[in-house]
Design an enzyme around this catalytic site. Sequence first.
Site, PDB file in Angstrom:
ATOM      1  N   ASP A 181      28.450  44.435 -82.213  1.00  0.00           N
ATOM      2  CA  ASP A 181      29.166  45.668 -81.913  1.00  0.00           C
ATOM      3  C   ASP A 181      28.229  46.759 -82.403  1.00  0.00           C
ATOM      4  O   ASP A 181      28.090  46.962 -83.616  1.00  0.00           O
ATOM      5  CB  ASP A 181      30.494  45.731 -82.667  1.00  0.00           C
ATOM      6  CG  ASP A 181      31.266  46.989 -82.314  1.00  0.00           C
ATOM      7  OD1 ASP A 181      30.641  48.076 -82.264  1.00  0.00           O
ATOM      8  OD2 ASP A 181      32.476  46.913 -82.088  1.00  0.00           O
ATOM      9  N   HIS A 182      27.557  47.433 -81.485  1.00  0.00           N
ATOM     10  CA  HIS A 182      26.433  48.273 -81.927  1.00  0.00           C
ATOM     11  C   HIS A 182      26.886  49.435 -82.813  1.00  0.00           C
ATOM     12  O   HIS A 182      26.085  49.992 -83.543  1.00  0.00           O
ATOM     13  CB  HIS A 182      25.583  48.738 -80.738  1.00  0.00           C
ATOM     14  CG  HIS A 182      26.172  49.867 -79.956  1.00  0.00           C
ATOM     15  ND1 HIS A 182      27.175  49.681 -79.042  1.00  0.00           N
ATOM     16  CD2 HIS A 182      25.917  51.196 -79.953  1.00  0.00           C
ATOM     17  CE1 HIS A 182      27.501  50.850 -78.513  1.00  0.00           C
ATOM     18  NE2 HIS A 182      26.754  51.791 -79.049  1.00  0.00           N
ATOM     19  N   HIS A 244      34.733  48.984 -80.686  1.00  0.00           N
ATOM     20  CA  HIS A 244      34.116  50.009 -81.533  1.00  0.00           C
ATOM     21  C   HIS A 244      35.137  50.757 -82.400  1.00  0.00           C
ATOM     22  O   HIS A 244      34.953  50.910 -83.604  1.00  0.00           O
ATOM     23  CB  HIS A 244      33.364  51.043 -80.688  1.00  0.00           C
ATOM     24  CG  HIS A 244      32.346  50.442 -79.756  1.00  0.00           C
ATOM     25  ND1 HIS A 244      31.551  49.378 -80.102  1.00  0.00           N
ATOM     26  CD2 HIS A 244      31.990  50.761 -78.481  1.00  0.00           C
ATOM     27  CE1 HIS A 244      30.752  49.075 -79.088  1.00  0.00           C
ATOM     28  NE2 HIS A 244      31.003  49.895 -78.091  1.00  0.00           N
TER      29      HIS A 244
HETATM   30  C1  BG6 Z   1      29.436  50.936 -74.953  1.00  0.00           C
HETATM   31  C2  BG6 Z   1      30.403  51.193 -73.839  1.00  0.00           C
HETATM   32  O1  BG6 Z   1      29.812  49.795 -75.674  1.00  0.00           O
HETATM   33  O2  BG6 Z   1      29.418  52.051 -75.831  1.00  0.00           O
HETATM   34  C3  BG6 Z   1      30.052  52.472 -73.101  1.00  0.00           C
HETATM   35  O3  BG6 Z   1      30.406  50.108 -72.938  1.00  0.00           O
HETATM   36  C4  BG6 Z   1      29.930  53.622 -74.073  1.00  0.00           C
HETATM   37  O4  BG6 Z   1      31.006  52.761 -72.096  1.00  0.00           O
HETATM   38  C5  BG6 Z   1      29.008  53.258 -75.228  1.00  0.00           C
HETATM   39  O5  BG6 Z   1      29.424  54.744 -73.383  1.00  0.00           O
HETATM   40  C6  BG6 Z   1      29.001  54.339 -76.290  1.00  0.00           C
HETATM   41  O6  BG6 Z   1      28.002  54.051 -77.230  1.00  0.00           O
HETATM   42  P1  BG6 Z   1      27.249  55.235 -77.993  1.00  0.00           P
HETATM   43  O7  BG6 Z   1      26.356  54.525 -78.955  1.00  0.00           O
HETATM   44  O8  BG6 Z   1      26.530  56.028 -76.964  1.00  0.00           O
HETATM   45  O9  BG6 Z   1      28.325  56.039 -78.657  1.00  0.00           O
END
Ligand code: BG6
Length: 498
Positions: A181-182, A244
């Site tokens: 989960d980045h 997230h």
């Molecule tokens: C991803 C989603 O996991 O996270 C995207 O699939 C979203 O829809 C993105 O835009 C948002 O990540 P960040 O790091 O740009 O906030």
Amino acid sequence: LKSQPTIFIIFGGTGDLNARKLAPALYNLYLEHWLPEQFAIVGTGRTKLTDDDFRERLHKDIDQFSRSGKAKAEQWDSFAPHVHYYPADVQNADTYQIFGEHIKELESEWQQPANVIYYLAVAPNFFPIIAENLAKAGLTADAERTRIVIEKPIGHDLESAKELNALLGRIFQEKQIYRIDHYLGKETVQNIMAFRFANAIMEPLWNRNYIEHVQISVTEQLGVGDRLGYYDGSGALRDMIQNHLLQLLCIVAMEPPVSFTAEEVRARKVDVLRAMRRFTPESVRDMAVRGQYGPGWIEGQQVPGYRQEAEQQGVNPQSNTETFAAVKFFVDNWRWQGVPFYLRTGKRLHRTASVITIQFKEVPHSIFPSSMMDTQRQNRLIISIQPEMSIRLQVQAKRPGVDMVLNAVDMVFDYKGTYVAQAPEAYETLLLDVLLGDQTLFMRGDQVEEAWDLVMPILTSWQNRVSQNFPNYSADSWGPEVAEALIAKDGFHWFTLP
Ligand code: BG6
């Protein structure tokens, strides 16, 4: 780590994730001397490419997407020989023999056994076949040396997540499985744990006695872009809240772990998810709202609505998929009883910002009459994750002047003003952790399943009730009116940074 030879095998080597995130992250780790002396990055995909073609592609990707800018010739030249490519059809079990042979070749060249990381940067329907084929080829047997990395979506619902976990569980031990989960790799998200558990002043206040409510808001200005094929079957609740935003909630709400170890931290997060109040079809109506963007203007440019984009991309032009979701949650335990957690996320909103707001209760007795006070009287702790990276504590102060008038001011810790170093990308942190074998920032199987279990009644209820009024917000707004109403009926409003 330096002396531990490592091979990264990237399935989906020619895909978007590798281009934008993985290759730049590995390159930056290399530049900062985090990678072992002996390492190889092996891309694989259906496209027929030579090693040199693949290197050239990655070079361009890194120039475009790396936070450190264009690769310098000398540095690129020393990095490039570590990169290889094998064209392969992942559905064909025979091709896995080639990986096995390649691993053996590298090991004999290095005269040491290597750690092997299989990164599945492919569509989730390929996860099972790749995992099974790796196992059949005998490439996963060494639980100490082999790891598998998968990305969300981890399942489409509770049942499919359980199936996937069960399948992976038959092949790998949990300690080999890295579910990304980045958001957990983001610098500011990791800092929430430092802030909560390395400072004495917050913990006594961190409960229902002092906190009135919590907001977690992840708004995005971009629309869905060209990802309708994926997104239309997903929607904001699956795409963002199930993973997230609930992960952020867990970090805010968790009990202090005994130590900063993967087992402890992850167990305390699962405790939160297990304590969260389950929805009934009736409570879904009260506590969850959705939206879909229509056309509008963003920074002087006209942008299409979601349904127009759907039509252009050959997806249902009457799509009922939500591009915005807001949900009110409760954590039913001693610490949080009665404290609402409002989560919202959406696309094509007025601004891109991920912010956690913790609003404290009012003072028990005010000695200042209302005429002296700001309308915003309560203390707030505002954790801004991105793009601003800061923590603000909003307190009352006397405005300079001969009269006694108070207003809310911010005590600010801002990364920009405090640190010179550029924060690494989330993927750098996470890939390094995979290398190190540290699972603290990865989701355990049961965590994923609890999160699905929690949101399933909302998904089911939304699926059964077609929304009659989509689109219900225009581009560049803060989302549908129902989202304001959700929080306003409790006497609060969504907070946005100025
Ligand atoms: C991803 C989603 O996991 O996270 C995207 O699939 C979203 O829809 C993105 O835009 C948002 O990540 P960040 O790091 O740009 O906030």
